[in-house]
Scaffold this active site. Sequence first.
Site, short mmCIF file in Angstrom:
data_model
loop_
_atom_site.label_atom_id
_atom_site.label_comp_id
_atom_site.label_asym_id
_atom_site.label_seq_id
_atom_site.Cartn_x
_atom_site.Cartn_y
_atom_site.Cartn_z
N ASP A 13 0.91 -1.17 0.17
CA ASP A 13 0.09 0.14 -0.21
C ASP A 13 1.02 1.35 0.08
O ASP A 13 2.04 1.03 0.16
CB ASP A 13 -0.78 0.00 1.20
CG ASP A 13 -1.62 1.22 1.42
OD1 ASP A 13 -2.33 1.56 0.35
OD2 ASP A 13 -1.96 1.77 2.51
N LEU A 14 0.43 2.24 -0.31
CA LEU A 14 1.25 3.47 -0.28
C LEU A 14 1.13 4.56 0.85
O LEU A 14 2.01 4.79 1.71
CB LEU A 14 0.95 4.34 -1.65
CG LEU A 14 1.89 5.76 -1.89
CD1 LEU A 14 3.20 5.59 -1.84
CD2 LEU A 14 1.28 6.37 -2.94
N ASP A 15 -0.18 5.11 0.90
CA ASP A 15 -0.35 6.05 2.09
C ASP A 15 -0.44 5.52 3.29
O ASP A 15 -1.35 4.56 3.63
CB ASP A 15 -1.57 6.83 1.81
CG ASP A 15 -1.86 7.35 0.21
OD1 ASP A 15 -1.03 8.48 0.12
OD2 ASP A 15 -2.54 6.80 -0.47
N THR A 21 1.72 10.18 3.82
CA THR A 21 0.77 11.00 3.31
C THR A 21 -0.80 10.83 3.85
O THR A 21 -1.66 11.59 3.35
CB THR A 21 0.64 10.54 1.60
OG1 THR A 21 0.91 9.22 1.71
CG2 THR A 21 1.71 11.35 1.09
N LYS A 49 -9.54 5.23 5.54
CA LYS A 49 -8.22 4.88 5.01
C LYS A 49 -8.40 3.79 3.99
O LYS A 49 -8.97 2.71 4.29
CB LYS A 49 -7.21 4.23 6.31
CG LYS A 49 -6.65 5.54 7.28
CD LYS A 49 -5.60 5.17 8.30
CE LYS A 49 -5.33 6.13 8.92
NZ LYS A 49 -4.61 5.68 10.21
N SER A 120 -2.30 0.52 -4.45
CA SER A 120 -2.62 1.82 -3.51
C SER A 120 -4.09 1.99 -4.49
O SER A 120 -4.12 2.15 -5.79
CB SER A 120 -1.80 2.87 -3.69
OG SER A 120 -2.45 4.04 -3.42
N ALA A 121 -5.19 2.39 -3.57
CA ALA A 121 -6.34 3.16 -4.23
C ALA A 121 -6.14 4.28 -4.66
O ALA A 121 -7.17 4.86 -5.30
CB ALA A 121 -7.48 2.99 -3.21
N LYS A 151 -10.84 -1.66 -2.04
CA LYS A 151 -10.66 -2.08 -0.78
C LYS A 151 -12.02 -1.83 0.03
O LYS A 151 -12.37 -0.84 -0.03
CB LYS A 151 -9.59 -1.63 -0.14
CG LYS A 151 -8.01 -1.75 -0.89
CD LYS A 151 -6.90 -1.02 -0.14
CE LYS A 151 -5.82 -1.02 -1.06
NZ LYS A 151 -4.81 -0.09 -0.66
N GLU A 175 -0.11 -3.24 4.66
CA GLU A 175 -1.31 -2.09 5.01
C GLU A 175 -1.33 -1.37 6.29
O GLU A 175 -0.86 -1.97 6.88
CB GLU A 175 -2.65 -2.91 4.67
CG GLU A 175 -3.09 -2.98 3.40
CD GLU A 175 -3.54 -1.58 2.83
OE1 GLU A 175 -3.82 -0.48 3.57
OE2 GLU A 175 -4.00 -1.39 1.57
N ASP A 176 -1.75 -0.39 6.18
CA ASP A 176 -2.09 0.51 7.65
C ASP A 176 -3.51 0.44 7.68
O ASP A 176 -4.01 1.20 8.82
CB ASP A 176 -1.42 1.79 7.39
CG ASP A 176 -2.17 2.62 6.48
OD1 ASP A 176 -2.49 2.12 5.43
OD2 ASP A 176 -2.62 3.92 6.92
#
Length: 223
Positions: A13-15, A21, A49, A120-121, A151, A175-176
């Site tokens: 995942d990114l953010d 971010t 999120k 990432s979404a 997601k 993932e966060d």
Amino acid sequence: MVNFEQIKGFVFDLDGVIADTSIYHSKAWRQLAEELGVTWTTELSNNLKGVSRMDSLNLILKAGGKESAYTEEEKEHYATEKNTNYLNLLKDMDASAILPGINDFIEDLKRHDYKLSLASASKNSPLVLEQLGLAKYFEKRVDPATLKHGKPDPEIFARGAEILGLKPEECVGIEDATAGIKSINGASELSIGIGDPKILNEADINFTDTSKLTLENIKQALK
Ligand code: G6P
Ligand code: MG
């Protein structure tokens, strides 16, 4: 559970995992929620999120009992407004926004010939990776515009493995977000949650923050 030896790829995942971010996403959504008269809560913030832009707006409107207050056109306008605010907050972002330990972890993965992809979404992820100086590591990216379901549906993490030419059970998803952990688990990959273990209680492995995300710690957790 998966053996450490069978892992061949990592789907990120990114953010909130690669960069911090997620705080900018929250800030921009909060601004819009308050403009629309919806009370901002930590629970709402956590539920957003990992969730796509329009799904996030719908969750905010639902939380405020305003799910049928606006036309599709008005909703598009508000989603665009949030994105403009988000991009403004990102303007000066650079590699210093990369979360602790992430650079070392990625370097270590490359050294050990693991494959990497991004799930990432965010439609802004190519731009964010460019600004962070990490685009070269994530040539394989799932394009969220091509997904049928966001997601927590497994589609995005399943695709993250597929674009690496790997089976789900050879991949680790990181993932966060609760929605993201559900997506990884649904895709039958090993899930690593970054953050509060009480919130991410469905993750196979949990690290409270990215500085703990190392190959050695993953190996230990799987013993
Ligand atoms: C990520 C973030 C969410 C965000 C979503 C869509 O999953 O965690 O907070 O809403 O991406 O991002 P975008 O940049 O396309 O609006
Ligand atoms: Mg995230």
